[in-house]
Motif scaffolding. Sequence first.
Motif: not given
Length: 95
Positions: A47-57
């Motif tokens: 979930l943390l990895q997913l949120l970081v990727a969303v923030e970067e996107e």
Amino acid sequence: MNCTDDEIADRVRKIMVDVLDLRLNPEEITSDIPLYSPTIQLDSLNLLQLLVAVEEEFGRHIEDEDVMEADLVTVGDLLRLVQGQVGGPRTEGEA
């Protein structure tokens, strides 16, 4: 650039496939699928990895408090969280 809710949802689904290494096409990820199901297999780390990727996107920070308040149970809950954070017009001075 402002995105529609549908554009945001499409991008988030693609990120989910990549980050979570899902054996699904993004179009197969429907809003009613539970995040912690065998289909998505979400856990606290990814979930943390997913949120970081969303923030970067999207170039936007998602506050931890907003994540906690979102009560993320289904894919739709996650999509609404991201749409609420990155959708709509930006305020003056935002990049």
